[in-house]
Design a protein around this motif. Sequence first.
Motif, PDB file in Angstrom:
ATOM      1  N   GLY A 163      19.829  55.547  10.244  1.00 31.76           N
ATOM      2  CA  GLY A 163      18.495  55.447  10.805  1.00 31.76           C
ATOM      3  C   GLY A 163      17.581  54.595   9.953  1.00 31.76           C
ATOM      4  O   GLY A 163      16.751  53.829  10.465  1.00 31.76           O
ATOM      5  N   ALA A 164      17.728  54.695   8.637  1.00 40.45           N
ATOM      6  CA  ALA A 164      16.912  53.876   7.740  1.00 40.45           C
ATOM      7  C   ALA A 164      17.192  52.389   7.954  1.00 40.45           C
ATOM      8  O   ALA A 164      16.267  51.562   7.962  1.00 40.45           O
ATOM      9  CB  ALA A 164      17.185  54.260   6.285  1.00 40.45           C
ATOM     10  N   LEU A 165      18.454  52.030   8.131  1.00 40.18           N
ATOM     11  CA  LEU A 165      18.800  50.628   8.373  1.00 40.18           C
ATOM     12  C   LEU A 165      18.195  50.142   9.691  1.00 40.18           C
ATOM     13  O   LEU A 165      17.679  49.015   9.770  1.00 40.18           O
ATOM     14  CB  LEU A 165      20.319  50.467   8.408  1.00 40.18           C
ATOM     15  N   ILE A 166      18.228  50.994  10.708  1.00 40.56           N
ATOM     16  CA  ILE A 166      17.664  50.616  12.011  1.00 40.56           C
ATOM     17  C   ILE A 166      16.161  50.389  11.890  1.00 40.56           C
ATOM     18  O   ILE A 166      15.622  49.401  12.410  1.00 40.56           O
ATOM     19  CB  ILE A 166      17.977  51.697  13.060  1.00 40.56           C
ATOM     20  N   VAL A 167      15.474  51.299  11.202  1.00 44.54           N
ATOM     21  CA  VAL A 167      14.029  51.151  11.040  1.00 44.54           C
ATOM     22  C   VAL A 167      13.699  49.869  10.273  1.00 44.54           C
ATOM     23  O   VAL A 167      12.758  49.142  10.614  1.00 44.54           O
ATOM     24  CB  VAL A 167      13.434  52.387  10.328  1.00 44.54           C
ATOM     25  N   PHE A 168      14.479  49.569   9.247  1.00 42.68           N
ATOM     26  CA  PHE A 168      14.227  48.357   8.471  1.00 42.68           C
ATOM     27  C   PHE A 168      14.432  47.119   9.332  1.00 42.68           C
ATOM     28  O   PHE A 168      13.653  46.160   9.266  1.00 42.68           O
ATOM     29  CB  PHE A 168      15.140  48.329   7.247  1.00 42.68           C
ATOM     30  N   MET A 169      15.472  47.103  10.160  1.00 47.05           N
ATOM     31  CA  MET A 169      15.699  45.975  11.041  1.00 47.05           C
ATOM     32  C   MET A 169      14.565  45.837  12.061  1.00 47.05           C
ATOM     33  O   MET A 169      14.133  44.726  12.383  1.00 47.05           O
ATOM     34  CB  MET A 169      17.033  46.124  11.778  1.00 47.05           C
ATOM     35  N   LEU A 170      14.061  46.959  12.565  1.00 49.51           N
ATOM     36  CA  LEU A 170      12.918  46.909  13.486  1.00 49.51           C
ATOM     37  C   LEU A 170      11.693  46.311  12.796  1.00 49.51           C
ATOM     38  O   LEU A 170      10.969  45.498  13.384  1.00 49.51           O
ATOM     39  CB  LEU A 170      12.594  48.320  14.000  1.00 49.51           C
ATOM     40  N   ALA A 171      11.453  46.711  11.547  1.00 50.41           N
ATOM     41  CA  ALA A 171      10.310  46.175  10.811  1.00 50.41           C
ATOM     42  C   ALA A 171      10.464  44.668  10.604  1.00 50.41           C
ATOM     43  O   ALA A 171       9.494  43.896  10.766  1.00 50.41           O
ATOM     44  CB  ALA A 171      10.166  46.889   9.466  1.00 50.41           C
ATOM     45  N   LEU A 172      11.665  44.218  10.272  1.00 52.52           N
ATOM     46  CA  LEU A 172      11.900  42.785  10.106  1.00 52.52           C
ATOM     47  C   LEU A 172      11.740  42.042  11.437  1.00 52.52           C
ATOM     48  O   LEU A 172      11.238  40.908  11.463  1.00 52.52           O
ATOM     49  CB  LEU A 172      13.304  42.539   9.547  1.00 52.52           C
ATOM     50  N   TYR A 173      12.148  42.679  12.512  1.00 51.53           N
ATOM     51  CA  TYR A 173      12.013  42.075  13.843  1.00 51.53           C
ATOM     52  C   TYR A 173      10.537  41.829  14.175  1.00 51.53           C
ATOM     53  O   TYR A 173      10.170  40.782  14.712  1.00 51.53           O
ATOM     54  CB  TYR A 173      12.655  43.005  14.864  1.00 51.53           C
ATOM     55  N   VAL A 174       9.684  42.782  13.818  1.00 50.42           N
ATOM     56  CA  VAL A 174       8.251  42.622  14.039  1.00 50.42           C
ATOM     57  C   VAL A 174       7.709  41.486  13.180  1.00 50.42           C
ATOM     58  O   VAL A 174       6.980  40.611  13.660  1.00 50.42           O
ATOM     59  CB  VAL A 174       7.505  43.935  13.728  1.00 50.42           C
ATOM     60  N   VAL A 175       8.053  41.490  11.897  1.00 46.10           N
ATOM     61  CA  VAL A 175       7.565  40.448  10.987  1.00 46.10           C
ATOM     62  C   VAL A 175       8.050  39.075  11.444  1.00 46.10           C
ATOM     63  O   VAL A 175       7.296  38.092  11.437  1.00 46.10           O
ATOM     64  CB  VAL A 175       8.035  40.718   9.539  1.00 46.10           C
ATOM     65  N   HIS A 176       9.297  38.988  11.880  1.00 45.32           N
ATOM     66  CA  HIS A 176       9.851  37.710  12.302  1.00 45.32           C
ATOM     67  C   HIS A 176       9.075  37.154  13.490  1.00 45.32           C
ATOM     68  O   HIS A 176       8.735  35.963  13.518  1.00 45.32           O
ATOM     69  CB  HIS A 176      11.330  37.872  12.665  1.00 45.32           C
ATOM     70  N   GLY A 177       8.797  37.990  14.470  1.00 46.73           N
ATOM     71  CA  GLY A 177       8.050  37.528  15.633  1.00 46.73           C
ATOM     72  C   GLY A 177       6.678  37.005  15.258  1.00 46.73           C
ATOM     73  O   GLY A 177       6.229  35.963  15.752  1.00 46.73           O
ATOM     74  N   LEU A 178       5.991  37.702  14.376  1.00 47.48           N
ATOM     75  CA  LEU A 178       4.666  37.263  13.941  1.00 47.48           C
ATOM     76  C   LEU A 178       4.746  36.005  13.089  1.00 47.48           C
ATOM     77  O   LEU A 178       3.879  35.137  13.158  1.00 47.48           O
ATOM     78  CB  LEU A 178       3.985  38.393  13.167  1.00 47.48           C
ATOM     79  N   THR A 179       5.789  35.884  12.289  1.00 40.90           N
ATOM     80  CA  THR A 179       5.971  34.681  11.478  1.00 40.90           C
ATOM     81  C   THR A 179       6.161  33.462  12.366  1.00 40.90           C
ATOM     82  O   THR A 179       5.560  32.400  12.156  1.00 40.90           O
ATOM     83  CB  THR A 179       7.181  34.836  10.541  1.00 40.90           C
TER      84      THR A 179
END
Length: 370
Positions: free
Chosen positions: A342-358
């Motif tokens: 679950g921690a890995l999934i949450v981290f990937m979700l956070a990166l997905y958000v940052v990537h879109g904004l970047t």
Amino acid sequence: MSLSTSAAPAGPDMRTQTVRDGRAARRVSAWLFAMCALAALMVIVGGATRLTDSGLSITEWKPVTGAIPPLSEAQWLEEFEKYRQIPEYQIVNRGMSLDEFKTIYWWEWGHRFLGRLIGVAFLVPLAVFAATGAIGRALALKLFGIFLLGGAQGALGWYMVASGLSERVDVSQYRLAAHFGLAVVLLAAMFWLALDLRRAAAGRDGAEASPPRRDLFWGALALAAGVYLQMILGAFVAGLRAGRTYNTWPLMDGRFFPEAYFDGAPGFSDLFESIAAVQFNHRLGAYLLTAGAVWFWLAARRTAVEPRARALLVGVLAQAALGVWTLLAATPIALGLAHQAGALIVFMLALYVVHGLTMSMSITNGSSSS
């Protein structure tokens, strides 16, 4: 890390094209997503070796010949005899049978073999993509750098194991946290490049449909960093087996702030060496991340980022609930591994958000400069 293909809009990136065309971008991104899945599996199997006390069962590091497990009874007895020389056997597992040793040996051998498999699954396609011109030099160098970092991760894994072979009955929690942290960095690098390539092949997505807000970008970046830090705090919990004590929530031994937070005279090392401290720090990190995810979702409402913010919030809430369940159950193997996944999934979700904004900010900056 932005990438471009021949199908992408003309712009500065076209001068340093990193993939041949949209089809190549889709193939390379699919491969990288598959590598992310293998890397995540590697992390989870590593967690299983920790929870099953298997990590010290192989007392030597043989990167090539170690891929072959014992094939005869004599070889098994030889490996068992090596294990019987270390403190973990002499203090914790004295009297262990050969069959019991085989069980923990297979867990550790599987973990190391998976690491070797990942190395091959990464290097061979990378060589093919580079040789066929599917990827440009810039991307090839980035990917080769990731491969070299993966080799360093293997060496760091042995450095961790070595800490438990002579004077301890377990590995150093500091080395465990470093080994885990580097694994997550490798996963993040592959995931980010895969997202870059997917966008290069498919064009702009919904997160880029409206002008970005810098507060959302910095908020998402802070959340991603917070999730990573929380995972490192979790590694210290695992390293000290702190999840099998203070199995109540929301209080610890009847107190919010545990009395045993400092072991004797207060010192900085207590933050990482006291069971009460590492568990409390991990709990506090979960509270802060939950509050941050709620704030981010509220701030992102009625923007193009809202769907990603909502997914991140759901992931954080589910992971927090799973963490409480795991704690109350005293960290059984199944729940412990689910919590790690679950921690890995949450981290990937956070990166997905940052990537879109970047990407959104890059497009906006490019448009304003043109």
